[in-house]
Motif scaffolding. Structure first.
Motif, mmCIF file in Angstrom:
data_model
loop_
_atom_site.group_PDB
_atom_site.id
_atom_site.type_symbol
_atom_site.label_atom_id
_atom_site.label_comp_id
_atom_site.label_asym_id
_atom_site.label_seq_id
_atom_site.Cartn_x
_atom_site.Cartn_y
_atom_site.Cartn_z
ATOM 1 N N LYS A 65 14.795 -60.881 114.411
ATOM 2 C CA LYS A 65 15.617 -61.707 113.522
ATOM 3 C C LYS A 65 16.255 -60.919 112.387
ATOM 4 N N HIS A 66 16.012 -59.611 112.343
ATOM 5 C CA HIS A 66 16.550 -58.809 111.238
ATOM 6 C C HIS A 66 17.218 -57.533 111.752
ATOM 7 N N PRO A 67 18.350 -57.660 112.464
ATOM 8 C CA PRO A 67 19.040 -56.475 112.973
ATOM 9 C C PRO A 67 19.617 -55.600 111.866
ATOM 10 N N GLU A 68 19.703 -56.136 110.640
ATOM 11 C CA GLU A 68 20.232 -55.340 109.529
ATOM 12 C C GLU A 68 19.206 -54.355 108.983
ATOM 13 N N VAL A 69 17.948 -54.486 109.421
ATOM 14 C CA VAL A 69 16.889 -53.588 108.959
ATOM 15 C C VAL A 69 16.581 -52.588 110.072
ATOM 16 N N PRO A 70 16.887 -51.300 109.886
ATOM 17 C CA PRO A 70 16.735 -50.309 110.961
ATOM 18 C C PRO A 70 15.352 -50.311 111.619
ATOM 19 N N LEU A 71 14.279 -50.308 110.812
ATOM 20 C CA LEU A 71 12.943 -50.241 111.398
ATOM 21 C C LEU A 71 12.658 -51.440 112.291
ATOM 22 N N MET A 72 13.051 -52.636 111.853
ATOM 23 C CA MET A 72 12.776 -53.839 112.636
ATOM 24 C C MET A 72 13.640 -53.890 113.892
#
Length: 394
Positions: free
Chosen positions: A192-199
């Motif tokens: 749900k968080h493609p804007e966060v690289p690690l996730m």
């Protein structure tokens, strides 16, 4: 979360950032799953709803072909496992639990000046390998039935190099070597968080593992109780600053010993192969609630320094301006999610029923921290008593 293998594939992954900051990772694997890996980055322009111009990472992956079995070989014992990231917070609990349950444990450890002697002392076998050198991986997998991957990047290491390229190399080798089961630890809500690289990388790795055709168990985690000791408990006892944010994020922390126990229950259940599991503690806590609990158990007030979420956002945008600070920005992006109005928790009733576990057998954060403070305060009292006995008076 953990000790990590620093990994580069034979062909480095390149990322192209365009004006709208949308990234796509395209992985195309050659017929030789180990020696020849080609990475073809593909950039596209797209907008994420509600995300403005935030960098979005997506990946498309094709699985490695199945390994060819040229000879019957020697049967591999189901009790033979390889733990990657064995020196980390979760990894060491996985190793201890496996040894207690009678598994033959092999730990893949990157060569370093300070060897992981404690793993040998427990009864595990330590093998040196480096995922940045794919040719060193196959030897560590010989005679192994199951790989348990607990590794994740260290703060000083690039996220994509460690958590994406290294994991792809490991999964390719596992497929080629005929590994029969692969356990991968991921992050809750990573999809749900493609804007966060690690996730996004964790989510891409889940998809890559699924497409590989390996029998696998992806396990998403919310947070570790052990991480709260250094973050809150120790600073409060030492009367140092405790850092937090003003966001109402709630996290259902779980004891890594419980995570390890549930992992091996899942490992032995053949009906769970390929099913996505999420492990969460009994209750979700805000930062302030955790600090208040620690204050009560320690018997003293905390010196709390609050960092506004707006400062994190500004810092992230600033670090994006410079190439050499991109890794910092990536980690700040993850911090920003943890500092938002988000709940990192899931109902566990269905998972408990699937694993045959009762909720009362899962440690609560209150009990975990109470045990810690009781033990540490007793030790501090004993040390103070011993120091008084050795005082010399003239």
């Amino acid at each position: 979360m953990a000790s990590t293998i620093h990994a580069h594939l034979s062909t480095p992954l390149k990322l192209n950032l365009h004006s709208q900051a949308s990234l796509s990772w395209r992985r195309t694997l050659s017929p030789d799953a180990i020696a020849s890996t080609s990475s073809r980055p593909h950039s596209s322009t797209s907008n994420s709803k509600g995300r403005g111009n935030a960098a979005v990472l997506t990946c498309k992956a094709q699985a490695a072909p199945a390994a060819v079995n040229l000879a019957p070989g020697t049967p591999v014992r189901p009790t033979s496992i390889l733990v990657v990231g064995a020196t980390g917070t979760l990894g060491r609990q996985i190793v201890r639990r496996a040894l207690d349950e009678g598994y033959d444990v092999r730990c893949l450890v990157r060569p370093r000046p300070a060897p992981a002697d404690f793993l040998r002392d427990w009864g595990a076998t330590v093998v040196n390998a480096d995922l940045s050198k794919p040719e060193t991986i196959p030897a560590t997998l010989v005679g192994v039935h199951t790989v348990i991957d607990c590794a994740t990047g260290r703060p000083e290491e690039p996220i994509k190099t460690v958590d994406w390229e290294g994991k792809v190399a490991l999964i390719q080798c596992a497929k080629a070597m005929g590994i029969q089961k692969f356990v991968f630890f991921s992050i809750h809500n990573c999809d749900k968080h493609p804007e966060v690289p690690l996730m996004e990388i964790k989510y891409c790795t889940e998809k890559f593992l699924r497409d590989s055709g390996l029998n696998h168990i992806p396990i998403r985690l919310c947070g570790f109780m052990q991480g709260l000791i250094g973050q809150y408990a120790v600073p409060i006892l030492e009367e140092k600053s405790v850092w937090g944010t003003d966001a109402p994020t709630r996290i259902a922390y779980m004891d890594t010993q419980d995570i390890a126990r549930l992992t091996f229950i899942a490992l032995r259940n053949e009906n769970i192969n390929g099913k996505l599991l999420t492990f969460a503690g009994p209750r979700a806590w805000t930062t302030q609630e955790v600090i208040t609990l620690c204050e009560r158990l320690a018997g003293q007030d905390a010196n709390v320094t609050t960092v506004p979420v707006s400062v994190l956002r500004f810092t992230r945008q600033l670090t994006r301006l410079f190439e050499w600070t991109n890794d910092v920005a990536d980690r700040l992006a993850f911090s920003e999610v943890l500092s938002s109005d988000t709940v990192f928790s899931v109902p566990m009733t269905e998972t408990y029923n699937l694993l045959g576990v009762e909720a009362k057998d899962i440690s609560s954060l209150e009990k975990y921290l109470q045990d810690y403070f009781t033990n540490i305060l007793k030790k501090l009292k004993d040390i103070k008593a011993q120091s008084k006995q050795t005082d010399i008076y003239f």
